[in-house]
Design an enzyme around this catalytic site. Structure first.
Site, short mmCIF file in Angstrom:
data_model
loop_
_atom_site.label_atom_id
_atom_site.label_comp_id
_atom_site.label_asym_id
_atom_site.label_seq_id
_atom_site.Cartn_x
_atom_site.Cartn_y
_atom_site.Cartn_z
N ASP A 12 2.36 -27.86 21.88
CA ASP A 12 2.55 -29.06 21.05
C ASP A 12 3.00 -28.70 19.63
OD1 ASP A 12 2.57 -31.79 20.61
OD2 ASP A 12 0.45 -31.87 20.05
N HIS A 29 12.37 -28.82 19.97
CA HIS A 29 12.21 -28.53 21.39
C HIS A 29 13.01 -27.29 21.78
CE1 HIS A 29 9.96 -32.13 21.79
NE2 HIS A 29 10.98 -32.95 21.66
N THR A 58 3.13 -37.30 31.91
CA THR A 58 3.44 -38.62 32.46
C THR A 58 3.50 -39.67 31.34
OG1 THR A 58 1.08 -38.83 32.98
CG2 THR A 58 2.53 -38.26 34.80
N LEU A 123 3.77 -12.15 37.43
CA LEU A 123 3.14 -13.34 36.86
C LEU A 123 3.43 -14.58 37.71
CD1 LEU A 123 1.77 -14.74 34.31
CD2 LEU A 123 4.12 -15.14 33.53
N GLU A 193 -12.49 -22.17 28.70
CA GLU A 193 -12.69 -21.98 27.26
C GLU A 193 -11.51 -22.62 26.53
OE1 GLU A 193 -15.37 -20.65 25.83
OE2 GLU A 193 -16.22 -20.31 27.83
C1 IPE Z 1 1.03 -33.10 25.16
O1 IPE Z 1 1.60 -33.32 23.93
C2 IPE Z 1 2.10 -32.99 26.21
C3 IPE Z 1 2.92 -31.78 26.17
C4 IPE Z 1 2.77 -30.78 25.34
C5 IPE Z 1 3.97 -31.70 27.16
P1 IPE Z 1 1.80 -34.79 23.33
O2 IPE Z 1 2.44 -34.61 22.02
O3 IPE Z 1 2.50 -35.64 24.31
O4 IPE Z 1 0.29 -35.29 23.19
P2 IPE Z 1 -0.32 -36.46 22.33
O5 IPE Z 1 0.55 -37.67 22.54
O6 IPE Z 1 -0.30 -36.01 20.91
O7 IPE Z 1 -1.71 -36.62 22.83
C1 IPE Z 2 5.49 -30.89 22.35
O1 IPE Z 2 5.93 -31.17 21.08
C2 IPE Z 2 6.59 -30.98 23.36
C3 IPE Z 2 6.50 -32.14 24.25
C4 IPE Z 2 5.54 -33.01 24.27
C5 IPE Z 2 7.60 -32.31 25.18
P1 IPE Z 2 5.97 -32.66 20.50
O2 IPE Z 2 7.32 -33.22 20.76
O3 IPE Z 2 4.84 -33.46 21.02
O4 IPE Z 2 5.79 -32.36 18.96
P2 IPE Z 2 4.95 -33.20 17.92
O5 IPE Z 2 3.56 -33.28 18.46
O6 IPE Z 2 5.61 -34.55 17.83
O7 IPE Z 2 5.04 -32.42 16.67
MG MG Z 3 2.96 -33.80 20.32
#
Ligand code: IPE
Ligand code: IPE
Ligand code: MG
Length: 226
Positions: A12, A29, A58, A123, A193
């Site tokens: 994230d 990304h 999802t 892996l 963990e």
């Molecule tokens: C979780 O991240 C999903 C992925 C990393 C693919 P999100 O950015 O979607 O999560 P929320 O919305 O902050 O909970």
């Molecule tokens: C995680 O990064 C990647 C996906 C959920 C696909 P985010 O796109 O959620 O990045 P933030 O959380 O908005 O910074």
């Molecule tokens: Mg995010």
């Protein structure tokens, strides 16, 4: 050092990484995909047996159409360009989540990659794409409604889940500062963990990964015992 057999990662913070630099979210990304590649390489090199990466949830369908499309085309492009490298690293790849809503070309590529990598002994990499743990549990329940309830055990239930051939994750890492699970691997995380870091996913690196593993090694796991 005591290594986790199975590491799961919520990757994230890509969007925030880009915004901080005045770049479009997609640029985050793109950099995030490079981090994922590096982490796969490190996990292989260190002899971690299983690695599960959360790539698209999802709930991520709630994002603007352009971002969703960009994510899938990036994933497709990335998988194509890393096929050789995955082969060199002897990585077996599988995908978890739903396939019925993904672009056809991506689903086709996913099948090919699973097929060509199935006998590799390095892996075991799982990529979670259009994955949500509640959706996974419901899909499992739908399949097992046919079978007699008295036969249902934790073990048999598990066989209907997407990660039925991997041990539960020992360590979950979430980058980006949020301290939540966002519908990831709920069934399997019962005794995992948890490790949260403020570092945004594109900035996650070897040193950070090592720190998470060191923290894991220092924890005492009791699984309800004493
Ligand atoms: C979780 O991240 C999903 C992925 C990393 C693919 P999100 O950015 O979607 O999560 P929320 O919305 O902050 O909970
Ligand atoms: C995680 O990064 C990647 C996906 C959920 C696909 P985010 O796109 O959620 O990045 P933030 O959380 O908005 O910074
Ligand atoms: Mg995010």
């Amino acid at each position: 050092m005591k290594l986790p057999r199975h590491v799961a990662i919520i990757m994230d913070g890509n969007g925030r990484w880009a915004l901080k630099r005045g770049l479009p979210r997609v640029a985050g990304h793109y950099r995030g995909a490079q981090t994922a590649e590096k982490v796969v390489e490190l996990a292989s090199r260190w002899g971690i047996e299983y690695l599960t990466l959360y790539a698209f949830s999802t709930e991520n369908w709630r994002r603007p159409k352009e971002e969703v499309e960009a994510l899938f085309s990036l994933l497709e492009e990335y998988l194509k360009s890393k096929r050789r490298k995955l082969e060199e690293l002897n990585v077996r790849v599988r995908f978890i989540g739903r396939r019925d809503r993904l672009p056809k070309s991506l689903v086709e590529l996913m099948k090919q990659i699973e097929q060509e990598s199935k006998d590799r002994t390095g892996l075991k990499l799982y990529l979670a794409v259009d994955y949500g743990a509640r959706d996974e549990i419901l899909r499992a329940v739908r399949k097992l409604l046919e079978s007699p309830p008295e036969l249902l055990t934790e073990e048999s239930f598990r066989s209907y889940l997407d990660l039925n051939d991997a041990p539960d994750p020992d360590l979950l890492i979430r980058t980006g500062g949020e301290q939540r699970l966002s519908n990831f691997l709920l069934w399997y995380l019962a005794y995992t963990e948890l490790y949260f870091t403020e570092t945004l996913w594109p900035d996650f690196n070897e040193e950070e990964f090592k720190r998470a593993l060191e923290e894991f090694a220092s924890r005492e796991r009791r699984f309800g015992g004493i």
